[in-house]
Structure formats: C-alpha cells, structure tokens
Motif scaffolding. Structure first.
Motif, PDB file in Angstrom:
ATOM      1  N   MET A   1      -2.527  18.042  -9.603  1.00 20.57           N
ATOM      2  CA  MET A   1      -2.472  16.735  -9.580  1.00 20.57           C
ATOM      3  C   MET A   1      -3.457  15.895 -10.258  1.00 20.57           C
ATOM      4  N   PRO A   2      -3.349  15.487 -11.531  1.00 22.88           N
ATOM      5  CA  PRO A   2      -4.399  14.948 -12.150  1.00 22.88           C
ATOM      6  C   PRO A   2      -5.154  13.846 -11.348  1.00 22.88           C
ATOM      7  N   LEU A   3      -4.430  13.154 -10.615  1.00 25.23           N
ATOM      8  CA  LEU A   3      -5.469  12.023 -10.017  1.00 25.23           C
ATOM      9  C   LEU A   3      -6.336  12.632  -8.952  1.00 25.23           C
ATOM     10  N   GLY A   4      -5.799  13.726  -8.177  1.00 21.94           N
ATOM     11  CA  GLY A   4      -6.772  14.082  -7.061  1.00 21.94           C
ATOM     12  C   GLY A   4      -7.784  15.044  -7.787  1.00 21.94           C
ATOM     13  N   LYS A   5      -7.463  15.467  -8.829  1.00 18.73           N
ATOM     14  CA  LYS A   5      -8.473  16.296  -9.650  1.00 18.73           C
ATOM     15  C   LYS A   5      -9.626  15.229 -10.100  1.00 18.73           C
ATOM     16  N   PHE A   6      -9.071  14.225 -10.638  1.00 19.51           N
ATOM     17  CA  PHE A   6     -10.043  13.199 -11.136  1.00 19.51           C
ATOM     18  C   PHE A   6     -10.852  12.650  -9.872  1.00 19.51           C
ATOM     19  N   ALA A   7     -10.333  12.457  -8.855  1.00 19.26           N
ATOM     20  CA  ALA A   7     -11.042  11.790  -7.901  1.00 19.26           C
ATOM     21  C   ALA A   7     -12.127  12.981  -7.432  1.00 19.26           C
ATOM     22  N   ARG A   8     -11.801  14.119  -7.549  1.00 21.40           N
ATOM     23  CA  ARG A   8     -12.836  15.220  -7.091  1.00 21.40           C
ATOM     24  C   ARG A   8     -13.965  15.436  -8.031  1.00 21.40           C
ATOM     25  N   GLU A   9     -13.316  15.555  -9.391  1.00 20.26           N
ATOM     26  CA  GLU A   9     -14.750  15.902 -10.180  1.00 20.26           C
ATOM     27  C   GLU A   9     -15.356  14.668 -10.916  1.00 20.26           C
ATOM     28  N   GLU A  10     -14.736  13.480 -10.593  1.00 15.10           N
ATOM     29  CA  GLU A  10     -15.637  12.333 -11.004  1.00 15.10           C
ATOM     30  C   GLU A  10     -16.417  11.477  -9.905  1.00 15.10           C
ATOM     31  N   GLY A  11     -15.969  12.183  -8.690  1.00 10.15           N
ATOM     32  CA  GLY A  11     -16.641  11.483  -7.623  1.00 10.15           C
ATOM     33  C   GLY A  11     -16.246   9.988  -7.410  1.00 10.15           C
ATOM     34  N   VAL A  12     -15.160   9.459  -7.722  1.00 11.47           N
ATOM     35  CA  VAL A  12     -14.639   8.293  -7.620  1.00 11.47           C
ATOM     36  C   VAL A  12     -13.553   8.107  -6.386  1.00 11.47           C
ATOM     37  N   ILE A  13     -13.340   6.996  -5.933  1.00  7.01           N
ATOM     38  CA  ILE A  13     -12.041   6.816  -5.075  1.00  7.01           C
ATOM     39  C   ILE A  13     -10.984   6.202  -5.912  1.00  7.01           C
ATOM     40  N   VAL A  14      -9.858   7.097  -5.866  1.00  2.83           N
ATOM     41  CA  VAL A  14      -8.762   6.586  -6.465  1.00  2.83           C
ATOM     42  C   VAL A  14      -7.878   6.170  -5.358  1.00  2.83           C
ATOM     43  N   ARG A  15      -7.329   4.815  -5.716  1.00  2.57           N
ATOM     44  CA  ARG A  15      -6.676   4.048  -4.679  1.00  2.57           C
ATOM     45  C   ARG A  15      -5.242   3.943  -5.388  1.00  2.57           C
ATOM     46  N   PHE A  16      -4.155   3.654  -4.403  1.00  2.97           N
ATOM     47  CA  PHE A  16      -2.754   3.479  -4.508  1.00  2.97           C
ATOM     48  C   PHE A  16      -2.333   2.417  -3.727  1.00  2.97           C
ATOM     49  N   ILE A  17      -1.440   1.597  -4.369  1.00  2.00           N
ATOM     50  CA  ILE A  17      -0.827   0.718  -3.450  1.00  2.00           C
ATOM     51  C   ILE A  17       0.702   0.742  -3.575  1.00  2.00           C
ATOM     52  N   GLU A  18       1.363   0.680  -2.655  1.00  2.00           N
ATOM     53  CA  GLU A  18       2.889   0.525  -2.532  1.00  2.00           C
ATOM     54  C   GLU A  18       3.450  -0.481  -3.287  1.00  2.00           C
ATOM     55  N   PHE A  19       4.489  -0.475  -4.167  1.00  3.33           N
ATOM     56  CA  PHE A  19       5.133  -1.361  -4.850  1.00  3.33           C
ATOM     57  C   PHE A  19       5.588  -2.417  -3.887  1.00  3.33           C
ATOM     58  N   MET A  20       5.118  -3.753  -4.097  1.00  4.95           N
ATOM     59  CA  MET A  20       5.211  -4.887  -3.526  1.00  4.95           C
ATOM     60  C   MET A  20       6.201  -5.930  -4.006  1.00  4.95           C
ATOM     61  N   PRO A  21       6.866  -6.615  -3.262  1.00  8.94           N
ATOM     62  CA  PRO A  21       7.887  -7.804  -4.002  1.00  8.94           C
ATOM     63  C   PRO A  21       7.081  -9.004  -4.328  1.00  8.94           C
ATOM     64  N   LEU A  22       6.041  -8.854  -5.388  1.00  7.59           N
ATOM     65  CA  LEU A  22       5.176 -10.098  -5.618  1.00  7.59           C
ATOM     66  C   LEU A  22       5.321 -10.126  -7.340  1.00  7.59           C
ATOM     67  N   GLU A  23       6.504  -9.330  -8.044  1.00  7.32           N
ATOM     68  CA  GLU A  23       6.446  -9.402  -9.269  1.00  7.32           C
ATOM     69  C   GLU A  23       7.384 -10.647  -9.672  1.00  7.32           C
ATOM     70  N   GLU A  24       6.938 -11.040 -11.111  1.00  9.48           N
ATOM     71  CA  GLU A  24       7.655 -12.176 -11.884  1.00  9.48           C
ATOM     72  C   GLU A  24       9.297 -11.908 -11.791  1.00  9.48           C
ATOM     73  N   ASP A  25       9.840 -10.583 -12.148  1.00  9.05           N
ATOM     74  CA  ASP A  25      11.209 -10.620 -12.378  1.00  9.05           C
ATOM     75  C   ASP A  25      11.898 -10.020 -11.213  1.00  9.05           C
ATOM     76  N   ARG A  26      11.134 -10.153 -10.062  1.00  8.99           N
ATOM     77  CA  ARG A  26      11.825  -9.969  -8.881  1.00  8.99           C
ATOM     78  C   ARG A  26      12.759  -8.854  -8.718  1.00  8.99           C
ATOM     79  N   ALA A  27      12.174  -7.636  -9.285  1.00  3.09           N
ATOM     80  CA  ALA A  27      13.009  -6.424  -9.566  1.00  3.09           C
ATOM     81  C   ALA A  27      12.746  -5.325  -8.144  1.00  3.09           C
ATOM     82  N   TRP A  28      11.959  -5.965  -7.294  1.00  2.38           N
ATOM     83  CA  TRP A  28      11.567  -4.934  -5.978  1.00  2.38           C
ATOM     84  C   TRP A  28      13.032  -4.722  -5.335  1.00  2.38           C
ATOM     85  N   SER A  29      12.939  -3.405  -4.777  1.00  2.00           N
ATOM     86  CA  SER A  29      13.904  -3.063  -3.696  1.00  2.00           C
ATOM     87  C   SER A  29      13.458  -1.924  -3.071  1.00  2.00           C
ATOM     88  N   PRO A  30      13.503  -1.815  -1.583  1.00  3.80           N
ATOM     89  CA  PRO A  30      13.028  -0.733  -0.739  1.00  3.80           C
ATOM     90  C   PRO A  30      13.237   0.785  -1.485  1.00  3.80           C
TER      91      PRO A  30
END
Length: 156
Positions: A1-30
C-alpha cells in the motif's frame, strides 16, 4: 500500500476523509463513500493498524501501524458520525456563522457587526447560535437535505 508505506518512511501523518455531500455538482451518494472500515481494512492488509486514543471532540480517528511507525488519520462523518462530540463552528468568508458543514442555515454575524453592535451583543448572538447547534447531520438518511451552500461557498 503506497500511502501506508509513505506514512512510515516519511514520518508523516496521512489523512483520509470520507466523501461527503458538499460538492458543487451534487454527485454524492452513499454507495460512492469509501468508509473508515474499508480504509482500515485496506491499509491493515499492508500492515496491521492499532487505533490511537483520541479526544472526544477530535474529528479524526487515528491509527498507527502495529510496530509504532507511521500514523493514519481518518475522518468518517458518514460511516461513523461524531456529531454528538463535535465542537466545531465556522465563520464563513462573508461573516456567517455555520454550526455544521451540513447546516441549511447561516447566522449573519457580519450584518450585526455592520450595525455597530457592541461586543456584548455580538458575544450574546454567538452564544445563542452555538446553543442551537444541530444535534447531527442526517447524511445517508432518507430525509437528508444537502447543505445550503457547498464547500467552495463556505470557505473550506
């Protein structure tokens, strides 16, 4: 997993956020949401994750890999709402108070200030708005109403 490897090797915090219904085109669905559990499972296949205790009002759940290297943060407002502990309030670029990103209401602090309201009056207004903060956002529920303004208009 490249992002997990990146967090480990670079000593950074990798953040994810779930897709939320805040976008302009209103394309969100569960069904388009990649949930916290899916993220944990995917990263955990690279190397097991251990949850790090966090403050109740913190929006992200934090994880470290089992050997203590690399930190992952996941904000999961859809699959694991944290509304009951949320202490967030925003002031938009046009002077409106928003008590929730998904609020259908704005509270106009700017207009009050334009009318030369005293600091005491402004403080009372802010306290009143916060006292009426929504209990939760209703994302994914049948009666969910998208936010009155998209993220680009809120200033986030």
């Amino acid at each position: 997993m490249p992002l997990g490897k990146f967090a480990r090797e670079e000593g950074v915090i990798v953040r994810f956020i779930e897709f939320m219904p805040l976008e302009e085109d209103r394309a969100w669905s569960p069904d388009r949401v990649v949930t916290l559990q899916e993220i944990v499972d995917t990263l955990g296949a690279y190397r097991p994750l251990v949850e790090i205790p966090h403050e109740r009002s913190e929006t992200a759940r934090k994880y470290r890999f089992d050997d203590g290297l690399g930190e992952i943060g996941i904000i999961a407002p859809v699959s694991m709402p944290f509304c009951g502990q949320c202490s967030r309030v925003r002031i938009t670029s046009d002077g409106k108070i928003r008590t929730c990103l998904f609020s259908v209401w704005d509270h106009d602090l700017y207009e009050l200030m334009r009318r030369d309201a005293s600091d005491r009056d402004c403080a009372a207004f802010i306290e009143d708005v916060i006292a009426k903060k929504e209990a939760r956002h209703h994302i994914g529920e049948p009666d969910f109403v998208p936010a009155s303004r998209t993220m680009v208009h809120i200033g986030g």
